[in-house]
Design an enzyme around this catalytic site. Structure first.
Site, PDB file in Angstrom:
ATOM      1  CB  SER A  77      -1.113   0.162   0.932  1.00  0.00           C
ATOM      2  OG  SER A  77      -1.363  -1.388   1.192  1.00  0.00           O
TER       3      SER A  77
HETATM    4  N1  SAH Z   1      -0.389  -5.404   4.232  1.00  0.00           N
HETATM    5  C1  SAH Z   1       0.464  -5.720   2.784  1.00  0.00           C
HETATM    6  C2  SAH Z   1      -0.611  -5.297   1.855  1.00  0.00           C
HETATM    7  C3  SAH Z   1      -1.537  -6.231   1.283  1.00  0.00           C
HETATM    8  S1  SAH Z   1      -1.978  -6.531  -0.257  1.00  0.00           S
HETATM    9  C4  SAH Z   1       1.210  -4.809   2.493  1.00  0.00           C
HETATM   10  O1  SAH Z   1       2.069  -4.320   3.603  1.00  0.00           O
HETATM   11  O2  SAH Z   1       2.801  -5.264   1.859  1.00  0.00           O
HETATM   12  C5  SAH Z   1      -2.831  -8.070   0.365  1.00  0.00           C
HETATM   13  C6  SAH Z   1      -3.033  -9.187   0.620  1.00  0.00           C
HETATM   14  O3  SAH Z   1      -3.787  -9.384   0.794  1.00  0.00           O
HETATM   15  C7  SAH Z   1      -2.256  -9.879  -0.495  1.00  0.00           C
HETATM   16  O4  SAH Z   1      -0.961 -10.120  -0.095  1.00  0.00           O
HETATM   17  C8  SAH Z   1      -3.121 -11.226  -0.808  1.00  0.00           C
HETATM   18  O5  SAH Z   1      -2.663 -12.617  -0.967  1.00  0.00           O
HETATM   19  C9  SAH Z   1      -3.426 -10.825   1.217  1.00  0.00           C
HETATM   20  N2  SAH Z   1      -4.790 -12.336   0.991  1.00  0.00           N
HETATM   21  C10 SAH Z   1      -6.240 -11.587   0.174  1.00  0.00           C
HETATM   22  N3  SAH Z   1      -7.159 -12.924   0.580  1.00  0.00           N
HETATM   23  C11 SAH Z   1      -6.317 -12.339   2.110  1.00  0.00           C
HETATM   24  C12 SAH Z   1      -7.496 -13.702   2.393  1.00  0.00           C
HETATM   25  N4  SAH Z   1      -8.524 -14.184   2.715  1.00  0.00           N
HETATM   26  N5  SAH Z   1      -6.447 -14.361   3.841  1.00  0.00           N
HETATM   27  C13 SAH Z   1      -5.442 -13.389   3.580  1.00  0.00           C
HETATM   28  N6  SAH Z   1      -4.978 -12.822   3.311  1.00  0.00           N
HETATM   29  C14 SAH Z   1      -5.226 -12.426   2.084  1.00  0.00           C
END
Ligand code: SAH
Length: 230
Positions: A77
């Site tokens: 993000s």
């Molecule tokens: N917090 C992260 C950004 C996340 S992007 C950072 O600091 O880099 C969102 C993430 O959520 C992705 O890696 C995606 O694979 C994950 N995601 C999506 N659905 C999910 C679920 N049901 N459970 C756990 N993770 C999930």
């Protein structure tokens, strides 16, 4: 400490100084000047080397005012959004925080600078393994990583003082609400359509009632549904 990361193409000392300068500028212009003034939070952002959480080809852009791609079509993000979510969830008294969507591990590292324990769940195994290795290599002992479906939360470690969801479901996952402590706060992007999402603050009040506040419009990747998610 960086020498513990043999698998990375490591930046030189000169690069490190340039990255530190870029990080200082990011904190000043993108976070402080937009109204997040808590010095604990600003210092956490000054400490975490964001350039190590992006792919080498994006390192020079790591401190820019935008999200960046990570692997598996996911994103890290924009710094300001990480800062808003952190400031909502991590005032001094928060002790135990759950993050859904570890991704690169950057948000987890920022939280780990501020609270006692961070639990973080990532559904894509390659990302989960990579971020776990990176966070361990950086020396974080208070981050617990799990590969799995965050929709279900982490019941064995509940209740959590804060829950931060960094992927967007279309409703608040009920098990996550259950795992939020009384007096706790959740910050969650809710998607109303493929293009419209609101970042929501959900507070569990001492009387057990929920208070919901819309913070800002955002754009997160969707929360992935696994077979047993509903
Ligand atoms: N917090 C992260 C950004 C996340 S992007 C950072 O600091 O880099 C969102 C993430 O959520 C992705 O890696 C995606 O694979 C994950 N995601 C999506 N659905 C999910 C679920 N049901 N459970 C756990 N993770 C999930």
């Amino acid at each position: 400490m960086l020498l513990l990361l043999p698998s990375l193409l490591l930046p030189t000392a000169k690069d490190e100084a340039a990255f530190a300068a870029a990080r200082g500028k990011m904190v000043r212009e993108q976070i402080l000047e937009r109204g997040i003034t808590d010095s604990r939070i600003l210092n956490a952002f000054r400490r975490v080397p964001r350039h190590l959480f992006v792919a080498p080809q994006y390192r020079d852009q790591a401190y820019g005012d935008f999200p960046l791609p990570i692997e598996e079509n996911q994103t890290i993000s924009q710094p300001y959004i990480v800062a808003i979510m952190t400031s909502v969830i991590a005032p001094a008294y928060k002790k135990k925080v759950l993050e859904i969507g570890t991704g690169s591990g950057y948000q987890a590292a920022v939280l780990a600078e501020l609270v006692r324990e961070v639990y973080t769940i990532e559904i894509i195994p390659q990302l989960a393994q990579k971020s776990k290795k990176l966070l361990e290599g950086m020396g974080y002992k208070n981050i617990h990583c799990r590969t799995g479906n965050g929709y279900l939360g982490w019941p064995e470690a509940a209740p959590f003082d804060g829950i931060i969801i960094t992927c967007a479901p279309d409703h608040i996952p009920p098990l996550l609400l259950e795992q939020l402590a009384v007096g706790g706060r959740m910050v969650i992007p809710i998607s109303y359509s493929t293009t419209v999402q609101d970042l929501l603050l959900v507070e569990k009040l001492p009387n057990g009632k929920l208070k919901k506040t819309n913070l800002i419009p955002v754009m997160f990747v969707p929360m992935i549904r696994a077979g047993n998610a509903r």
